[in-house]
Design an enzyme around this catalytic site. Structure first.
Site: not given
Length: 435
Positions: A405-407
Site C-alpha cells: 500500500d503506497h499510503r
C-alpha cells in the site's frame, strides 16, 4: 412437545449463513449435541450441533438457501419420556443475542463426530433411533453419511458404486454426486435455481449459461477484494533469488531435528517475521486518516480449502520459534484442507504470505488482503543457470514479489524489505544477525 432450534450466533459478528448440507432428514431421531447441518458463513464452513433430542419434524430451509441468525432452523419433537430435550438452563438461549452453548468447545460434539466416523468406517449411515432403508447388496458397503446425499443419489438414479468418493475415509459427499451427474450430462439435482440466458441463434446445441449466487465465503472474498482494489493504491516490486542455501538449511534442520518437521514455508515465515521487525511500517493498516502500525505480527498465509482459497492466521507469530511456526502452519493448513478452520482462525491478520509457487507459477501481482498494507509472494523454486562464485552454475532460483500500500510507505521501504527477504533466502545465516 416440540422445540424450535434457531440458527445460533456463530460469533465474529456474523449475521447470516448459507445452508450447505443437512445431516438429518424429517423423521430422523437426533441426540443432544448431534451435528445436524453444515453452514457456510462469510468466514468458514462449520457444523452446527443441536441442543435438543427427539424426532425431526421439520427442516425450515433447504440446502443452498441463506438464513439469518435467529431464524428457525429445525424443529424437534420430544420423546414421550420427557427427557428428550435440554431445559433452558442446560441448553442456553438460542436467540441471536447468545451463542449456542457447547458450540466449538463441548466434548459432546466431538463424541458425535467420533460416532459418525466409526459408523462411516463400517459403511453404515448413523441414525441413533431408526435404521436406514435397506440397500441393494452391491451398495451395502458404500460409505454415505448424509441422508441428503442418499436422496440426491436416488433422485439422480445413480449407482453408488460408480461414484468416486472424496470425503475423509472414502465417504461420498454431495460434491461427488454432483460430479457424477455432470459426467453423465444431466442437470445437477442440488444445483440452485438458475436463470439461463436467452438462447442464441446457433447451429449447435451449446450448453446454457448458469447464474451462480455469490454466497458465504466466496461473497466475503469478493467484497474484501473489491474493497482492496477500490481503496488501496497498491504497487508491486519483485526480485529473483537463489534459494539453494535455503533448501540446504531446510535439509540440515530435517536431519538434525526431524521431530520439528521444519519446511520451506516455515523458514519463509521466519524470514518474513524478521523482515517485518526490521521494517515495521509494513505491518500496518490504514484507518481513516491514520496509519496504524501493529505491535503484534499476525501472519496470514494462503491455503486451499474445499471452498476455495482461504487465509488462516498465525497469531503472535513474532513470539514463536521456527519450530513453533512450523507446527502452527501445519495445524492451520490441515484444518483448511479438511474445511474445519474456524472464523477466529481466519481473522486478525496484519500481513499475508502467499506461496503461489505450489501452483507451479513463477510470479504474481496479488490483491492485498484488506485492511492489511502488504503481501509477500513466493514463486516456484526451479533449476536455472545462475552466476555463482564467478561462474555459471545450475542453482535453485525463485521469484519474490512484494505488493504494498503506497499510503503507508514509499518504494525505498518496500525495496528495502524485499531485498532483506531475498538476502535471507540466499544466505539464511543473515537471520543470525538479528537474534
Amino acid at each position: 412437545m416440540t422445540q424450535v432450534f434457531r440458527l445460533p450466533d456463530l460469533g465474529e459478528g456474523l449475521t447470516e449463513a448459507t445452508i450447505i448440507e443437512w445431516h438429518v432428514a424429517e423423521g430422523d431421531h437426533v441426540t443432544i449435541d448431534q451435528e445436524v447441518v453444515t453452514v457456510e458463513t462469510a468466514k468458514a464452513a462449520v457444523e452446527v450441533p443441536c441442543p435438543y433430542a427427539g424426532v425431526v419434524t421439520s427442516l425450515h430451509t433447504a440446502a443452498g438457501e441463506e438464513l439469518a441468525v435467529g431464524a428457525p432452523l429445525i424443529t424437534i419433537a420430544a420423546l414421550a419420556d420427557g427427557e428428550a430435550y435440554r431445559t433452558e438452563e442446560q441448553a442456553g438461549s438460542t436467540s441471536p443475542e447468545r451463542p449456542l452453548v457447547g458450540y466449538g468447545a463441548s466434548e459432546a460434539p466431538r463424541r458425535a463426530r467420533r460416532r459418525r466416523a466409526a459408523a462411516a468406517e463400517e459403511g453404515a449411515t448413523p441414525a441413533p433411533e431408526s435404521a436406514p432403508e435397506p440397500e441393494p447388496a452391491s451398495q451395502s458397503a458404500i460409505k454415505v453419511i448424509s441422508p441428503l446425499v442418499r436422496k440426491l443419489v436416488e433422485d439422480a438414479r445413480i449407482d453408488l458404486a460408480s461414484i468416486t468418493p472424496t470425503g475423509e475415509g472414502g465417504v461420498i459427499r454431495r460434491a461427488d454426486v454432483e460430479a457424477a451427474v455432470a459426467d453423465r450430462g444431466q442437470p445437477s439435482p442440488t444445483a440452485p435455481a438458475t436463470t439461463p440466458a436467452a438462447p442464441r441463434a446457433t447451429s449447435t446445441d451449446a450448453p446454457a449459461d448458469q447464474r451462480i449466487p455469490l454466497t458465504g465465503v466466496r461473497r466475503a472474498i469478493a467484497q474484501k477484494l473489491s474493497t482492496s482494489r477500490r481503496e488501496i493504491p497498491d504497487a508491486t516490486t519483485w526480485v529473483d533469488a537463489d534459494a539453494t542455501e535455503l533448501l540446504a538449511t531446510k535439509d540440515a534442520l530435517k536431519a538434525a531435528r526431524p521431530q520439528d518437521a521444519i519446511g520451506i514455508l516455515a523458514l519463509l515465515a521466519r524470514i518474513t517475521v524478521a523482515g517485518l521487525r526490521a521494517f515495521p511500517e509494513l505491518n500496518s493498516s490504514v484507518e481513516g486518516h491514520e496509519i496504524v502500525q501493529h505491535g503484534r505480527i499476525n501472519l496470514g498465509f494462503a491455503a486451499q480449502s474445499p471452498r476455495g482459497l482461504v487465509v488462516p492466521v498465525v497469531h503472535d507469530a513474532h513470539a514463536m520459534t521456527t519450530a513453533e511456526l512450523a507446527a502452527a502452519l501445519r495445524s492451520l493448513t490441515e484444518a483448511a484442507r479438511e474445511g474445519t478452520v474456524t472464523p477466529a482462525q481466519l481473522t486478525g491478520g496484519t500481513f499475508t504470505l502467499n506461496n503461489y509457487g505450489v501452483f507451479g507459477v513463477d510470479g504474481s501481482t496479488p490483491i492485498i488482503n484488506h485492511p492489511e498494507a502488504a503481501m509477500l509472494g513466493i514463486g516456484r523454486i526451479i533449476d536455472k543457470p545462475w552466476a555463482h562464485e564467478g561462474a555459471v552454475a545450475l542453482r535453485k532460483v525463485t521469484q519474490l514479489s512484494f505488493t504494498f500500500d503506497h499510503r503507508v510507505c514509499d518504494g525505498g521501504t518496500a525495496g528495502g524489505f524485499l531485498r532483506y527477504v531475498a538476502d535471507c533466502v540466499e544466505q539464511p545465516a543473515v537471520l543470525l544477525a538479528g537474534l
